[in-house]
Design an enzyme around this catalytic site. Structure first.
Site, mmCIF file in Angstrom:
data_model
loop_
_atom_site.group_PDB
_atom_site.id
_atom_site.type_symbol
_atom_site.label_atom_id
_atom_site.label_comp_id
_atom_site.label_asym_id
_atom_site.label_seq_id
_atom_site.Cartn_x
_atom_site.Cartn_y
_atom_site.Cartn_z
ATOM 1 N N MET A 40 0.826 -1.142 0.134
ATOM 2 C CA MET A 40 0.173 -0.180 -0.165
ATOM 3 C C MET A 40 0.926 1.169 -0.038
ATOM 4 S SD MET A 40 -2.325 1.400 3.343
ATOM 5 C CE MET A 40 -3.810 0.632 2.980
ATOM 6 N N ASN A 41 0.454 2.254 -0.697
ATOM 7 C CA ASN A 41 1.227 3.609 -0.707
ATOM 8 C C ASN A 41 -0.028 4.627 -0.481
ATOM 9 O OD1 ASN A 41 2.172 2.807 -3.587
ATOM 10 N ND2 ASN A 41 1.817 4.940 -3.719
ATOM 11 N N ASP A 42 -0.168 5.726 -1.198
ATOM 12 C CA ASP A 42 -1.137 6.926 -0.995
ATOM 13 C C ASP A 42 -2.443 6.491 -0.883
ATOM 14 O OD1 ASP A 42 1.328 7.470 -2.547
ATOM 15 O OD2 ASP A 42 0.304 8.798 -3.741
ATOM 16 N N SER A 103 -2.445 7.943 -8.142
ATOM 17 C CA SER A 103 -3.302 8.595 -7.258
ATOM 18 C C SER A 103 -4.262 9.741 -7.881
ATOM 19 C CB SER A 103 -2.304 9.174 -6.385
ATOM 20 O OG SER A 103 -1.738 8.359 -5.268
ATOM 21 N N ARG A 164 0.616 14.754 -12.362
ATOM 22 C CA ARG A 164 -0.192 13.772 -11.930
ATOM 23 C C ARG A 164 -1.016 14.088 -10.448
ATOM 24 N NH1 ARG A 164 5.229 11.857 -11.222
ATOM 25 N NH2 ARG A 164 6.080 11.817 -9.407
ATOM 26 N N ASP A 165 -1.751 13.392 -10.169
ATOM 27 C CA ASP A 165 -2.561 13.300 -8.695
ATOM 28 C C ASP A 165 -3.532 14.356 -8.770
ATOM 29 O OD1 ASP A 165 -0.587 11.200 -8.299
ATOM 30 O OD2 ASP A 165 0.773 12.899 -7.053
ATOM 31 N N GLU A 219 4.122 16.384 -5.439
ATOM 32 C CA GLU A 219 3.084 15.172 -5.594
ATOM 33 C C GLU A 219 1.963 15.606 -4.868
ATOM 34 O OE1 GLU A 219 5.943 11.798 -4.570
ATOM 35 O OE2 GLU A 219 5.683 11.331 -6.845
HETATM 36 C C1 FRU Z 1 3.082 9.608 -4.305
HETATM 37 C C2 FRU Z 1 3.151 8.912 -5.764
HETATM 38 C C3 FRU Z 1 2.046 9.514 -6.599
HETATM 39 C C4 FRU Z 1 1.532 8.552 -7.590
HETATM 40 C C5 FRU Z 1 1.618 7.225 -6.614
HETATM 41 C C6 FRU Z 1 2.227 6.181 -7.437
HETATM 42 O O1 FRU Z 1 3.552 8.798 -3.417
HETATM 43 O O2 FRU Z 1 4.519 8.916 -6.175
HETATM 44 O O3 FRU Z 1 2.725 11.020 -6.945
HETATM 45 O O4 FRU Z 1 0.610 9.106 -8.097
HETATM 46 O O5 FRU Z 1 2.595 7.751 -5.529
HETATM 47 O O6 FRU Z 1 1.995 4.955 -6.726
#
Ligand code: FRU
Length: 479
Positions: A40-42, A103, A164-165, A219
């Site tokens: 898991m990340n964001d 994200s 992104r994001d 980000e």
């Molecule tokens: C932040 C990030 C975002 C990207 C996502 C990819 O941690 O690098 O910028 O959308 O993680 O997993």
């Protein structure tokens, strides 16, 4: 030919071995959101739709050792503390997101959950050379999500490759979107777009940009009204450490200012400030709840860290959700949401003397309070190994807090000079410690990895009241 077949077989075996791996529970959170297996990340798409809170997250369902090609994982809750898992919400199955459903956010419009995210495509098998476009998806029930047939909705040819994001909000019948971007791999910045129909978006302006000292890429931007001001929250990459500041690989920070919707000018009134001073806090996501609270959640981990949990079937968790407000000097105040009360099972200790308090399920909420700030030391300790601990110390003479989790780069510190009372709320959950000083004006989030039970030990000045509560499980447990 045989060789290739053999290699494929071996790879398949390895994949099966890992996807069936047992998840050990010694580090697995009891009340913080984490993947049941995998990476898991964001946090993504934090929203409230048809009486349910939705939290999505960057997810690799195949391995806890690398982000892989990200999917959107999904958890839901009716009360923001008891969460359950839903099937994968979005997979990298379109030409424009085949190397990552990156994200994004979700808003509720026209009776649907409307999702914006970044589709990532790696060019020439080189993950540095990539193309990022913005895509739309929607759902009638919050669970089954359909990607818009005419995606991508924003190609951003001028802004490639770091673009992104998306974070979207609506004000006075207009939709706004902020996006993270880099100018020439040198200056991090936030771009502003606008739309009247959620599909056709027009570029407006650079909302804010690094002056050269605030990183090469920003980000996960987020822009929202808080009280009478606007807050720009973002996760910059590439800020150099400065004394006790910016010690992690990447940061989360904010500016507070005024926003003129006519000219689209964001008049920044504060310096750049870090949101959290611990080791593990990144890629925040906020939402406005139905009672008008601005809620924030982050990844309680950090890029570049390799923690032992990833050898035990899972990697990453989210922070406990906080409610945001602004102080009179325009600092972000972060308070654990009041729903935390629903998780308190019983009082384990209350008194004014030194004590060792064993946490029955590796969870606890500790509060220390005094009418005048005095020195104190608090340990969150692995009962099976005295040297594995987090030490929290307050030095009242110089007005300074340190958190030391040991090992290389174990210390994080920050100035703290409360004018009257000193209050610290500490949340402990299996492999994490979160600290909230005062009303939430200074916070730390750090992971640590006790193998055995957890003991909270305090050596405090007798002026302090010390209370410890047990917290119940509220997320599914991989057993
Ligand atoms: C932040 C990030 C975002 C990207 C996502 C990819 O941690 O690098 O910028 O959308 O993680 O997993």
């Amino acid at each position: 030919m045989i060789k290739i077949k053999e290699i494929c077989k071996l790879l398949l075996l390895l994949l099966c071995y890992e996807s069936e791996a047992h998840v050990e529970t010694r580090y697995y959170p009891r009340y913080h959101i984490a993947p049941l297996f995998g990476w898991m990340n964001d946090p993504n798409g934090f929203s409230f739709f048809k009486c349910v809170y939705h939290l999505f997250f960057q997810y690799n369902p195949y391995s806890s050792k690398s982000p892989g090609i990200t999917n959107w994982g999904h958890v839901v809750s009716k009360n923001l503390v008891d969460w359950s898992h839903e099937p994968i919400a979005m997979k990298p199955d379109e030409y424009y997101d085949k190397d990552g459903v990156f994200s994004g956010c979700a808003i509720v419009e026209n009776g649907e959950l409307v999702i914006f995210y970044t589709g990532n495509v790696n060019l020439e098998n080189n993950s540095y050379m990539h193309r990022e476009v913005q895509a739309l998806a929607y759902s009638k029930n919050g669970i089954n999500i359909t990607k818009y047939a005419n995606n991508p909705i924003i190609k951003g040819n001028h802004f490639q490759p770091n673009f992104r994001d998306p974070k979207v909000w609506k004000e006075d019948y207009i939709y706004y979107m902020v996006l993270g971007n880099s100018l020439n791999d040198t200056f991090g910045r936030v771009l502003l777009y606008q739309s009247r129909n959620l599909i056709n978006w027009e570029y407006q302006t650079v909302l804010a940009q690094s002056n050269g000292t605030l990183g090469y890429m920003w980000e996960c931007p987020d822009f929202f009204k808080l009280g009478n001001y606007y807050v720009l929250l973002f996760s910059p990459q590439g800020i150099k450490p400065q004394g006790d500041k910016y010690r992690n690989l990447y940061q989360v920070g904010y500016f507070v200012g005024e926003f003129d919707k006519e000219t689209k000018y964001f008049n920044i009134l504060t310096e750049f400030r870090e949101v959290n001073r611990g080791h593990d806090f990144y890629a925040t996501q906020t939402m406005l709840d139905k009672s008008g609270r601005r809620l924030m959640v982050a990844w309680n981990d950090m890029w570049g860290q390799s923690y032992p949990e990833s050898n035990e079937g899972f990697k990453g968790e989210l922070t406990f959700i906080t409610e945001l407000s602004l102080s009179s000097d325009l600092r972000l105040i972060q308070k654990p949401i009041r729903e935390l009360r629903k998780l308190i099972v019983k009082k384990l200790f209350s008194g004014k003397c030194s004590a060792d308090v064993l946490l029955p399920d590796k969870t606890g909420k500790a509060i220390i309070r005094a009418s005048n700030a005095k020195d104190f030391t608090l340990y969150v300790q692995d009962a099976s190994n005295n040297s594995n601990k987090v030490t929290v110390q307050y030095n009242s003479k110089i007005g300074y807090v340190t958190l030391n989790r040991g090992g290389e780069d174990g210390i994080r510190g920050a100035e703290y000079k409360p004018s009257t009372d000193l209050c610290l709320v500490m949340l402990v959950d299996a492999s994490s410690v979160e600290l909230f000083f005062g009303k939430g004006e200074l916070t730390f989030a750090s992971r640590f990895f006790p193998n055995g039970d957890i003991i909270i030990r305090q050596e405090i000045h007798e002026a302090y009241n010390f209370t410890v509560y047990m917290i119940r499980r509220s997320v599914p447990f991989p057993e």
